[in-house]
Motif scaffolding. Sequence first.
Motif, PDB file in Angstrom:
ATOM      1  N   UNK A 208      31.649  34.279  43.253  1.00  0.00           N
ATOM      2  CA  UNK A 208      33.069  35.075  42.876  1.00  0.00           C
ATOM      3  C   UNK A 208      33.752  35.338  44.443  1.00  0.00           C
ATOM      4  N   UNK A 209      32.951  35.539  45.283  1.00  0.00           N
ATOM      5  CA  UNK A 209      33.637  35.794  46.584  1.00  0.00           C
ATOM      6  C   UNK A 209      34.765  34.751  47.257  1.00  0.00           C
ATOM      7  N   UNK A 210      34.361  33.523  46.902  1.00  0.00           N
ATOM      8  CA  UNK A 210      35.407  32.493  47.212  1.00  0.00           C
ATOM      9  C   UNK A 210      36.611  32.612  46.476  1.00  0.00           C
ATOM     10  N   UNK A 211      36.626  32.816  45.143  1.00  0.00           N
ATOM     11  CA  UNK A 211      37.651  33.024  44.177  1.00  0.00           C
ATOM     12  C   UNK A 211      38.437  34.500  44.712  1.00  0.00           C
ATOM     13  N   UNK A 212      37.594  35.568  45.292  1.00  0.00           N
ATOM     14  CA  UNK A 212      38.284  36.783  45.524  1.00  0.00           C
ATOM     15  C   UNK A 212      39.129  36.596  46.588  1.00  0.00           C
ATOM     16  N   UNK A 213      39.022  35.248  47.539  1.00  0.00           N
ATOM     17  CA  UNK A 213      39.836  35.376  48.571  1.00  0.00           C
ATOM     18  C   UNK A 213      41.157  34.610  48.410  1.00  0.00           C
ATOM     19  N   UNK A 214      41.422  34.627  47.233  1.00  0.00           N
ATOM     20  CA  UNK A 214      42.907  34.222  46.543  1.00  0.00           C
ATOM     21  C   UNK A 214      43.810  35.425  47.088  1.00  0.00           C
ATOM     22  N   UNK A 215      44.993  35.116  47.220  1.00  0.00           N
ATOM     23  CA  UNK A 215      45.954  35.997  47.497  1.00  0.00           C
ATOM     24  C   UNK A 215      46.449  36.536  46.184  1.00  0.00           C
TER      25      UNK A 215
END
Length: 670
Positions: A208-215
């Motif tokens: 989820x951390x990858x998706x959490x990097x979205x603006x």
Amino acid sequence: MTSSPSPRSPLSARSAASAASSPSPSAASLPSALSRRGLLAAAGAAGAAGLLGAGPASAASAPSAPSAGGRNSAALVIRNASVFTGVTGAGHRGPVRAVAVGRDGKILATGTDAALRRYVGRDTEVVDARGTTVMSGIHDGHVHPLGAGERSLSPSLESAETTPAELLEILTGFLADTGGAGAEPDGWLVVEDWNPVGLLPAGTAPHHSMLDALPTRRPVVLIGGDGHNLWANQRALDIAGITAATPDPVGGKVVKGADGKPTGVLKDDAQGLVRRLIPEHTRAELVAACAEVLGLAAASGVTTMMDALVGRHELELYQALSAAGRLPQRIVPAIRLDADQAKDPAGSLAYARGLRREFGGVRGLRFGMIKVFLDGVIEYPAQTAALLEPYLDGNGKPTANRGELYTSAADYGRLSAAFNRAGWQMHAHGLGDRAVRTALDGYAYARRVTGQRDARNAVAHLQLVDPADLRRFAQLGVAACMQLQWAARDTWTVEALLPYIGPERHRWLYPARSLEQAGARLTGGSDWPVDALQVWNQLRTAIDRQGAEGAGELYREKEALSRDTTLRMHTSGTAWQLRQEQLTGTVEPGKAADLVLLDRDVTRCPVADISGTGVRMTLVGGRVVHEADSAAGRAASARLARAAAAGARPASYASVHGGDGKGRHHACGH
């Protein structure tokens, strides 16, 4: 699964739909803008859905000498064709060049051009096939058409293989396209056709951390193209209340990291923890989208479909489609039972009967099928398919993981016995060899206690079958429902699989010819939208074990099917699976006129050319449901062409496989 369409090892949509490429030269000379006044007027209530319960008249009942223009003349005659009748044994009469369709929606006669001239009246439509194939329409024995419609309403990753950075760039664009700042912070971004093994470099695990990097502060969910995986950002996990303490639901898994916290990946029935919170589309949106994709199926030559994942939601959609006159195919809905229901035969039977009572009057539907998931997905990193021997760690060493078996053989046997005794058929999702054996053991039990010898139960997918179980299909009368577009060397069958099961088991992937030689009844399905709508490439791949997109052949010498077997498998074979072989599946007098006119002769053209087959006309019960030269037909064909172009393998595919198309596939040996 309560939350997802289902299978290929299911979830593996390799790209987004696809089918027809440019027509062959012969197609250009076909008549255009044909009037169907006689055919459409005559078919009327005897059209596609109206024939669902009818059996064929005998060939002898066809009139021998119709008068010109009289009521015994044909509504349609297709001449100068290469007719693949699919008839074997005593009924086979040699080459057939013409087909006459009666005004009752049935095949009136077959034979030579000269013999069928007597069926041409003043208002009979006559079509010159110019030597191309006329055959039974394609029978799709495992498909999720309404899932395809629903998916079309969301942005799609088209099963692309990307680096995390590339993925974030694409998703950032989707955020802007689906409301931008106006959707903050609570507008869900739902993206379809995520490739669960597509993060590069190979082996990169989603978190989820990858998706959490979205603006964005919005909840973001990526739905796996295989139907078995979902990837959520932390906001979506928080809304769903998923924490380290969340237990795995029956038939599903909340993937957790070494720290014990959720990674954001939910497998199989665990997807429902998030999916149930996603805002639903309106009924009008769903009906319109589903009608469009059903039109695409008709344009691909599909005349019968077994919807392999049906509950009340899907039945209500079919009811609305039928009422609107937008249901072109015959539909056999398979009512899905979850793992808990599978333990309660009496309750499950009452549930299925209740749905049949409520929706049994819907024109175009024929009830009698039950669907159960026995396992999940075999490819790394999911590895939820049930195996007899453990998965390997990628370096040849056994692990403790044998996958997930969602229903025991004892429970499945009792469930099968209850439904078979009541006249229903069972359809099991079985990808791993342990799941396949479990299904067969359950069917063997049902056969013993009921005494029934023609239950026509099925196992779908059959990605890995232990050779000891091959003969059991014939012995038990079980249909082997295979999705052979997967039988090619690619990321799914090599990088995501070979290191984790080893070469000895790998050789038994999709053992189509071995099953045929063991006497099994082969039937076919697409699993669309788990995979793209590539009907004719599906048939081609069954023959050459490579298809249009494969990086090489997958055990062609051992497991490829003949052209004749493949055509029968996807017509009369699947008609048998669905208990409608007396109605459809072959081209012979008395059968329903469920026919397709193609743009080439698929019985003779080079095997590689089968992938690009175009469908000039599709009839269901004598009713034209697709005509390539009509405005609607041109639109459907254009959409299929666009999907074919969009479905080409992404450029990142070369980074995994190597620019020469070989990559790591040399390890396969075949």
